[in-house]
Design a protein around this motif. Structure first.
Motif, PDB file in Angstrom:
ATOM      1  N   HIS A  20       0.852  -1.190   0.000  1.00  0.00           N
ATOM      2  CA  HIS A  20       0.000   0.000   0.000  1.00  0.00           C
ATOM      3  C   HIS A  20       0.882   1.231   0.000  1.00  0.00           C
ATOM      4  O   HIS A  20       1.971   1.232   0.588  1.00  0.00           O
ATOM      5  N   SER A  21       0.402   2.290  -0.641  1.00  0.00           N
ATOM      6  CA  SER A  21       1.195   3.522  -0.737  1.00  0.00           C
ATOM      7  C   SER A  21       1.468   4.121   0.636  1.00  0.00           C
ATOM      8  O   SER A  21       2.420   4.871   0.801  1.00  0.00           O
ATOM      9  N   SER A  22       0.673   3.766   1.622  1.00  0.00           N
ATOM     10  CA  SER A  22       0.896   4.259   2.982  1.00  0.00           C
ATOM     11  C   SER A  22       1.928   3.426   3.732  1.00  0.00           C
ATOM     12  O   SER A  22       2.282   3.739   4.863  1.00  0.00           O
ATOM     13  N   CYS A  23       2.423   2.368   3.092  1.00  0.00           N
ATOM     14  CA  CYS A  23       3.326   1.436   3.784  1.00  0.00           C
ATOM     15  C   CYS A  23       4.402   0.926   2.821  1.00  0.00           C
ATOM     16  O   CYS A  23       4.476  -0.267   2.536  1.00  0.00           O
ATOM     17  N   LEU A  24       5.231   1.837   2.333  1.00  0.00           N
ATOM     18  CA  LEU A  24       6.252   1.468   1.356  1.00  0.00           C
ATOM     19  C   LEU A  24       7.639   1.298   1.977  1.00  0.00           C
ATOM     20  O   LEU A  24       8.618   1.123   1.255  1.00  0.00           O
ATOM     21  N   TYR A  25       7.725   1.280   3.294  1.00  0.00           N
ATOM     22  CA  TYR A  25       9.040   1.177   3.933  1.00  0.00           C
ATOM     23  C   TYR A  25       9.821  -0.082   3.583  1.00  0.00           C
ATOM     24  O   TYR A  25      11.053  -0.046   3.586  1.00  0.00           O
ATOM     25  N   PRO A  26       9.198  -1.231   3.229  1.00  0.00           N
ATOM     26  CA  PRO A  26      10.017  -2.404   2.905  1.00  0.00           C
ATOM     27  C   PRO A  26      10.507  -2.467   1.451  1.00  0.00           C
ATOM     28  O   PRO A  26      11.135  -3.445   1.053  1.00  0.00           O
ATOM     29  N   VAL A  27      10.253  -1.441   0.655  1.00  0.00           N
ATOM     30  CA  VAL A  27      10.590  -1.491  -0.773  1.00  0.00           C
ATOM     31  C   VAL A  27      12.062  -1.800  -1.007  1.00  0.00           C
ATOM     32  O   VAL A  27      12.404  -2.656  -1.824  1.00  0.00           O
ATOM     33  N   ASP A  28      12.956  -1.121  -0.319  1.00  0.00           N
ATOM     34  CA  ASP A  28      14.387  -1.346  -0.560  1.00  0.00           C
ATOM     35  C   ASP A  28      14.804  -2.772  -0.202  1.00  0.00           C
ATOM     36  O   ASP A  28      15.611  -3.379  -0.898  1.00  0.00           O
ATOM     37  N   ILE A  29      14.234  -3.319   0.860  1.00  0.00           N
ATOM     38  CA  ILE A  29      14.512  -4.713   1.235  1.00  0.00           C
ATOM     39  C   ILE A  29      14.008  -5.644   0.139  1.00  0.00           C
ATOM     40  O   ILE A  29      14.702  -6.578  -0.270  1.00  0.00           O
ATOM     41  N   LEU A  30      12.803  -5.392  -0.361  1.00  0.00           N
ATOM     42  CA  LEU A  30      12.218  -6.232  -1.411  1.00  0.00           C
ATOM     43  C   LEU A  30      13.003  -6.135  -2.719  1.00  0.00           C
ATOM     44  O   LEU A  30      13.132  -7.118  -3.444  1.00  0.00           O
ATOM     45  N   LEU A  31      13.524  -4.960  -3.016  1.00  0.00           N
ATOM     46  CA  LEU A  31      14.295  -4.798  -4.249  1.00  0.00           C
ATOM     47  C   LEU A  31      15.648  -5.504  -4.177  1.00  0.00           C
ATOM     48  O   LEU A  31      16.205  -5.877  -5.205  1.00  0.00           O
ATOM     49  N   ARG A  32      16.165  -5.693  -2.980  1.00  0.00           N
ATOM     50  CA  ARG A  32      17.430  -6.426  -2.834  1.00  0.00           C
ATOM     51  C   ARG A  32      17.223  -7.931  -2.935  1.00  0.00           C
ATOM     52  O   ARG A  32      18.157  -8.674  -3.190  1.00  0.00           O
ATOM     53  N   ASP A  33      15.992  -8.381  -2.717  1.00  0.00           N
ATOM     54  CA  ASP A  33      15.678  -9.808  -2.733  1.00  0.00           C
ATOM     55  C   ASP A  33      15.095 -10.176  -4.099  1.00  0.00           C
ATOM     56  O   ASP A  33      14.162  -9.545  -4.570  1.00  0.00           O
ATOM     57  N   PRO A  34      15.609 -11.205  -4.757  1.00  0.00           N
ATOM     58  CA  PRO A  34      15.114 -11.568  -6.090  1.00  0.00           C
ATOM     59  C   PRO A  34      13.814 -12.386  -6.081  1.00  0.00           C
ATOM     60  O   PRO A  34      13.348 -12.803  -7.135  1.00  0.00           O
ATOM     61  N   SER A  35      13.226 -12.606  -4.921  1.00  0.00           N
ATOM     62  CA  SER A  35      12.048 -13.479  -4.828  1.00  0.00           C
ATOM     63  C   SER A  35      10.855 -12.975  -5.617  1.00  0.00           C
ATOM     64  O   SER A  35      10.081 -13.759  -6.152  1.00  0.00           O
ATOM     65  N   ASP A  44      -3.469   4.410  -2.069  1.00  0.00           N
ATOM     66  CA  ASP A  44      -4.518   4.572  -1.070  1.00  0.00           C
ATOM     67  C   ASP A  44      -5.293   5.867  -1.262  1.00  0.00           C
ATOM     68  O   ASP A  44      -4.773   6.857  -1.785  1.00  0.00           O
ATOM     69  N   HIS A  45      -6.546   5.865  -0.801  1.00  0.00           N
ATOM     70  CA  HIS A  45      -7.419   7.045  -0.890  1.00  0.00           C
ATOM     71  C   HIS A  45      -6.812   8.218  -0.137  1.00  0.00           C
ATOM     72  O   HIS A  45      -6.073   8.036   0.834  1.00  0.00           O
ATOM     73  N   ALA A  46      -7.162   9.404  -0.564  1.00  0.00           N
ATOM     74  CA  ALA A  46      -6.720  10.619   0.131  1.00  0.00           C
ATOM     75  C   ALA A  46      -7.113  10.521   1.601  1.00  0.00           C
ATOM     76  O   ALA A  46      -8.207  10.074   1.934  1.00  0.00           O
ATOM     77  N   GLY A  47      -6.205  10.915   2.467  1.00  0.00           N
ATOM     78  CA  GLY A  47      -6.451  10.827   3.906  1.00  0.00           C
ATOM     79  C   GLY A  47      -6.000   9.513   4.508  1.00  0.00           C
ATOM     80  O   GLY A  47      -5.919   9.363   5.717  1.00  0.00           O
ATOM     81  N   ARG A  48      -5.712   8.522   3.658  1.00  0.00           N
ATOM     82  CA  ARG A  48      -5.274   7.206   4.135  1.00  0.00           C
ATOM     83  C   ARG A  48      -3.789   6.978   3.930  1.00  0.00           C
ATOM     84  O   ARG A  48      -3.250   5.987   4.378  1.00  0.00           O
ATOM     85  N   GLY A  49      -3.162   7.867   3.195  1.00  0.00           N
ATOM     86  CA  GLY A  49      -1.743   7.692   2.925  1.00  0.00           C
ATOM     87  C   GLY A  49      -1.192   8.886   2.189  1.00  0.00           C
ATOM     88  O   GLY A  49      -1.939   9.799   1.802  1.00  0.00           O
ATOM     89  N   PRO A  50       0.108   8.887   1.979  1.00  0.00           N
ATOM     90  CA  PRO A  50       0.740  10.008   1.265  1.00  0.00           C
ATOM     91  C   PRO A  50       0.174  10.140  -0.145  1.00  0.00           C
ATOM     92  O   PRO A  50      -0.247   9.162  -0.753  1.00  0.00           O
ATOM     93  N   ARG A  51       0.183  11.350  -0.656  1.00  0.00           N
ATOM     94  CA  ARG A  51      -0.289  11.589  -2.014  1.00  0.00           C
ATOM     95  C   ARG A  51       0.820  11.250  -3.002  1.00  0.00           C
ATOM     96  O   ARG A  51       1.978  11.042  -2.644  1.00  0.00           O
ATOM     97  N   LEU A  52       0.471  11.212  -4.237  1.00  0.00           N
ATOM     98  CA  LEU A  52       1.351  10.738  -5.287  1.00  0.00           C
ATOM     99  C   LEU A  52       2.723  11.421  -5.327  1.00  0.00           C
ATOM    100  O   LEU A  52       3.732  10.727  -5.439  1.00  0.00           O
ATOM    101  N   PRO A  53       2.805  12.752  -5.242  1.00  0.00           N
ATOM    102  CA  PRO A  53       4.139  13.369  -5.311  1.00  0.00           C
ATOM    103  C   PRO A  53       5.120  12.809  -4.271  1.00  0.00           C
ATOM    104  O   PRO A  53       6.304  12.647  -4.561  1.00  0.00           O
ATOM    105  N   GLU A  54       4.624  12.497  -3.100  1.00  0.00           N
ATOM    106  CA  GLU A  54       5.492  11.931  -2.057  1.00  0.00           C
ATOM    107  C   GLU A  54       5.910  10.498  -2.382  1.00  0.00           C
ATOM    108  O   GLU A  54       7.007  10.060  -2.017  1.00  0.00           O
ATOM    109  N   ASN A  55       5.063   9.751  -3.073  1.00  0.00           N
ATOM    110  CA  ASN A  55       5.356   8.354  -3.407  1.00  0.00           C
ATOM    111  C   ASN A  55       6.164   8.182  -4.693  1.00  0.00           C
ATOM    112  O   ASN A  55       6.752   7.129  -4.914  1.00  0.00           O
ATOM    113  N   LEU A  56       6.186   9.193  -5.542  1.00  0.00           N
ATOM    114  CA  LEU A  56       6.845   9.042  -6.846  1.00  0.00           C
ATOM    115  C   LEU A  56       8.316   8.629  -6.761  1.00  0.00           C
ATOM    116  O   LEU A  56       8.740   7.763  -7.534  1.00  0.00           O
TER     117      LEU A  56
END
Length: 118
Positions: A20-35, A44-56
Motif C-alpha cells: 500500500h502507498s501508505s506502507c512502502l518502507y520495505p521497498v528497498d529490502i524487497l528490491l534487494r531480494d530476487p524473490s 490509497d485514498h486521500a487521507g489514508r496515505g501520502p499523495r502521489l508526489p510523495e510516493n513518486l
C-alpha cells in the motif's frame, strides 16, 4: 520473515507482492531480494496515505529495478505525473473505475497523455 516469503514466492512461476502507498518502507529490502519479479502498489485514498508526489521517488526506484503494477483511483493530473515520471516501460497502470464508460474515459485520457509532448 523474508526466508519464509522467499520459499512461498519460489512456488509461483511469477511472484509479486502487494503493498500500500501508505506502507512502502520495505521497498528497498524487497528490491534487494530476487524473490519477487513484480511489485504491486495500491494507491490509497486521500487521507489514508501520502499523495502521489510523495510516493513518486519510491515508485521510480521500483520501476528502475522491477516491473510495477499501480492500482487505485487517479485524477488525470496524477495519471500524467505517473507516466511522466515513470514512463510506460514495465508499468501496468490499473485505475479503479465504476463502469465501462468510465474505463473508456480513462483509456482515452491515457492515450492523450501518452501523446502529449513532455
Amino acid at each position: 520473515l523474508m526466508p519464509l516469503e522467499a520459499s512461498v514466492a519460489a512456488l509461483a512461476d511469477v511472484a509479486y507482492i502487494h503493498l500500500h502507498s501508505s506502507c512502502l518502507y520495505p521497498v528497498d529490502i524487497l528490491l534487494r531480494d530476487p524473490s519477487y519479479a513484480v511489485l504491486q502498489v495500491n494507491y490509497d485514498h486521500a487521507g489514508r496515505g501520502p499523495r502521489l508526489p510523495e510516493n513518486l521517488p519510491t515508485l521510480k526506484r521500483i520501476i528502475e529495478r522491477r516491473p510495477l503494477i499501480v492500482w487505485g483511483e487517479f485524477t488525470r493530473d496524477e495519471m500524467k505525473q505517473l507516466l511522466t515520471t515513470l514512463g510506460s516501460q514495465g508499468l501496468s497502470f490499473q485505475p479503479v473505475v465504476a463502469n465501462e464508460q468510465e474505463a473508456q474515459v480513462y483509456r482515452d485520457a491515457l492515450v492523450r497523455i501518452s501523446q502529449d509532448p513532455v
